[in-house]
Write an enzyme that holds these catalytic residues in place. Structure first.
Site, PDB file in Angstrom:
ATOM      1  N   GLU A   1      -7.218 -13.993  -0.630  1.00  0.00           N
ATOM      2  CA  GLU A   1      -5.964 -13.699  -1.347  1.00  0.00           C
ATOM      3  C   GLU A   1      -5.281 -14.966  -1.839  1.00  0.00           C
ATOM      4  O   GLU A   1      -4.135 -15.271  -1.489  1.00  0.00           O
ATOM      5  CB  GLU A   1      -5.033 -12.884  -0.443  1.00  0.00           C
ATOM      6  CG  GLU A   1      -5.637 -11.544  -0.064  1.00  0.00           C
ATOM      7  CD  GLU A   1      -4.663 -10.584   0.604  1.00  0.00           C
ATOM      8  OE1 GLU A   1      -3.714 -11.054   1.247  1.00  0.00           O
ATOM      9  OE2 GLU A   1      -4.863  -9.359   0.477  1.00  0.00           O
TER      10      GLU A   1
ATOM     11  N   GLU B   1     -11.093  -5.234   0.703  1.00  0.00           N
ATOM     12  CA  GLU B   1     -10.077  -4.725   1.634  1.00  0.00           C
ATOM     13  C   GLU B   1      -9.417  -3.495   1.024  1.00  0.00           C
ATOM     14  O   GLU B   1      -9.043  -3.519  -0.155  1.00  0.00           O
ATOM     15  CB  GLU B   1      -8.977  -5.763   1.901  1.00  0.00           C
ATOM     16  CG  GLU B   1      -9.377  -6.912   2.769  1.00  0.00           C
ATOM     17  CD  GLU B   1      -8.207  -7.842   3.091  1.00  0.00           C
ATOM     18  OE1 GLU B   1      -7.069  -7.351   3.207  1.00  0.00           O
ATOM     19  OE2 GLU B   1      -8.456  -9.053   3.218  1.00  0.00           O
TER      20      GLU B   1
HETATM   21  C1  BG6 Z   1      -4.449  -8.556   3.407  1.00  0.00           C
HETATM   22  C2  BG6 Z   1      -5.002  -9.680   4.227  1.00  0.00           C
HETATM   23  O1  BG6 Z   1      -3.277  -9.004   2.832  1.00  0.00           O
HETATM   24  O2  BG6 Z   1      -3.998  -7.409   4.007  1.00  0.00           O
HETATM   25  C3  BG6 Z   1      -5.345  -9.308   5.648  1.00  0.00           C
HETATM   26  O3  BG6 Z   1      -6.090 -10.308   3.610  1.00  0.00           O
HETATM   27  C4  BG6 Z   1      -4.315  -8.342   6.188  1.00  0.00           C
HETATM   28  O4  BG6 Z   1      -5.464 -10.487   6.388  1.00  0.00           O
HETATM   29  C5  BG6 Z   1      -4.353  -7.089   5.328  1.00  0.00           C
HETATM   30  O5  BG6 Z   1      -4.474  -8.045   7.520  1.00  0.00           O
HETATM   31  C6  BG6 Z   1      -3.443  -5.958   5.781  1.00  0.00           C
HETATM   32  O6  BG6 Z   1      -2.137  -6.404   5.938  1.00  0.00           O
HETATM   33  P1  BG6 Z   1      -1.395  -6.214   7.311  1.00  0.00           P
HETATM   34  O7  BG6 Z   1      -0.113  -6.928   7.163  1.00  0.00           O
HETATM   35  O8  BG6 Z   1      -1.227  -4.748   7.489  1.00  0.00           O
HETATM   36  O9  BG6 Z   1      -2.283  -6.810   8.337  1.00  0.00           O
END
Ligand code: BG6
Length: 495
Positions: free
Chosen positions: A202, A391
């Site tokens: 990111e 993701e």
């Molecule tokens: C992304 C990141 O922003 O979202 C992860 O690459 C992160 O590291 C994921 O865990 C989900 O966000 P969160 O805050 O729910 O963990």
């Protein structure tokens, strides 16, 4: 039409949120190791110490570029504080069991990151830490046993803490050299074991969370711009090195993609939405497209930003752009210029205004049945390079039911909608998609809140928000559902 036969189904993690073993076998501290746990409405803290006086304190982690430790102090681990990255889900000691569970689900790929400070404990060390290199040898060998292809992020939200303290992290050009030495070390070491790499997680989060994304203690606009530029150059050099070391290597970009919708048809709302999308796409314009867009250069001029750069930097960016573009995408957000209109979704990492057409998770993230198709079309039309969703997923509280199982139908429902949307982009719109790795396939620590209870996994990990638990693994209902999705190559999404 369906997904390609070799479509890479799997799951994603990050070392600082999953691995634990924060000081095991010579690992140094990283920026993640000085961050405490928060919650939906309380911010995480970055703890610091004054090396002269011994005074200690903390700064709240919020969006933006404020200093994370006062002048004269340094981020530090303090006695009596709880740091979720220190044990996390303890993949460090559970990797065999975890990889076996992934294999049982039929994973074709596993996205993980190498903890930079496990390899170079201080970031600027002369020699790498052999024990750290060996740990990842074991992990990659285990994956190979099950024919699971690793997808490895070189830097996922952790910079060796020493580099943050000594150089203000990526604000310094020195980091380019330290990073390329690290990249070269692991590229050479893992030839034949890894094929797919991502340079920075990111990368666009440099603008909103500069300490997390770039180890910047002082995240002024000047430092953020320089930090991003230095990461772009480092990424291009990693692409160059990767191709020289192993012609099979594919080195990709990783972008945080959040789709914005204008709240009204007011052209002012449309323009605001477009400009905010540009702030995200600037990062892929450079790293995947190979060039700075004019709008970003104009912005830097207005802000008085002066980049420490050279003509060679721009040649590198154009010549060694990313081989593919991967991205995270969970939800969409609403934008307006109409002050006071629209309902705030709230929370410590606020996602902006609520969308009346969508349902929100307990953390205010909306489930959007079209977002992946929109994201995939936007990015494919713009760059024409292969894409990879690395993701996506639903963070939710899971309860163990009386029958001892976890019935996470809400998660299955989210994933059904999202995978269907991604399938439409492939089958109807012809997008070239390499794979899909949903986030936190085995429960891990949330990056935004530091909680364990914001769970994304197909596998439950018995560990609570205070770091207490047996760390026992327990497959949820979604485990068996995802297994069926993979076995049918995405054709059968039924529950
Ligand atoms: C992304 C990141 O922003 O979202 C992860 O690459 C992160 O590291 C994921 O865990 C989900 O966000 P969160 O805050 O729910 O963990």
């Amino acid at each position: 039409m369906s997904f390609k036969q070799n479509f890479l189904w799997g799951g994603a993690t990050a070392a600082n949120q999953f691995e634990g073993g924060f000081d095991a076998d010579g690992k140094g501290l990283s920026t993640a190791d000085v961050m405490t746990a928060g919650s939906f409405d309380t911010a995480r803290h970055i703890t610091w110490r004054d090396p002269e006086t011994g005074e200690t304190g903390y700064t709240e982690l919020t969006f933006g570029g404020k200093r994370v430790a006062p002048e004269g102090t340094v981020p530090a681990v303090l006695a009596g504080e709880f740091y979720p990255s220190h044990v996390a889900a303890d993949f460090y000691h559970h990797y065999k069991e975890d990889i076996a569970l992934m294999a049982e689900m039929g994973f074709k790929t596993f996205r993980m990151s190498i903890n930079w400070s496990r390899i170079f404990p201080n970031g600027d060390d002369e020699k790498p830490n052999e024990a750290g290199l060996e740990f990842y040898d074991h992990v990659f060998d285990e994956l190979k046993k099950y024919h699971i292809e690793p997808l490895v992020t070189l830097s996922h939200y952790e910079t060796p803490l020493n580099l943050a303290i000594k150089y203000n992290g990526w604000a310094s050009r020195k980091l380019i050299g330290f990073y390329t030495k690290y990249a070269e070390t692991v590229f050479k070491r893992y030839t034949g074991k890894v094929r797919y790499w991502l340079t920075f997680n990111e990368i666009n989060c440099m603008d909103i969370m500069p300490f997390i994304a770039g180890g910047l203690i002082d995240g002024s606009v000047q430092n953020r711009a320089q930090g991003a530029h230095n990461q772009f150059v480092a990424s291009a050099l990693a692409v160059k090195l990767g191709h020289e070391i192993d012609s099979n290597y594919q080195v990709g970009q990783m972008l945080a993609y959040s789709q914005l919708y204008a709240m009204t048809a007011d052209p002012a709302d449309q323009l605001k939405t477009l400009k905010q999308m540009d702030d995200t796409l600037f990062y892929s314009d450079v790293q995947t497209g190979g060039h700075y867009p004019a709008s970003r250069l104009a912005y830097y001029q207005r802000e008085g930003v002066r980049l420490a750069d050279s003509p060679e930097d721009y040649e590198l960016l154009a010549k060694y752009s990313a081989d593919f573009l991967s991205f995270s995408c969970y939800t969409s957000n609403v934008v307006t210029t109409h002050e006071g209109e629209g309902k705030d979704v709230g929370g410590n990492m606020s996602m902006g205004l609520a969308n009346p057409y969508l349902k929100n998770s307990a953390w205010g993230w909306a489930t959007d049945p079209y977002v992946l198709r929109i994201a995939l079309n936007t990015l494919y039309n713009r760059y024409r390079k292969p894409l990879w969703i690395v993701e996506n997923g639903l963070g939710a509280v899971d309860q163990i039911a009386e029958d001892g199982k976890i019935h996470d139908d809400y998660r299955i429902d989210y994933l059904q909608q999202n995978i269907a949307s991604m399938r439409d982009a492939v089958t109807i719109d012809g997008v070239d998609l390499m794979g899909y790795t949903s986030w936190g396939c085995i429960d891990l620590v949330s990056a935004g809140t530091g909680e364990m209870s914001k769970r994304y996994g197909y596998v439950y990990v018995d560990q609570d928000d205070a770091g207490t638990g047996s760390l026992r693994r327990l497959p949820k209902d979604s485990f068996y559902w995802y297994k069926q999705v993979i076995a049918t190559n995405g054709d059968d999404l039924s529950n």
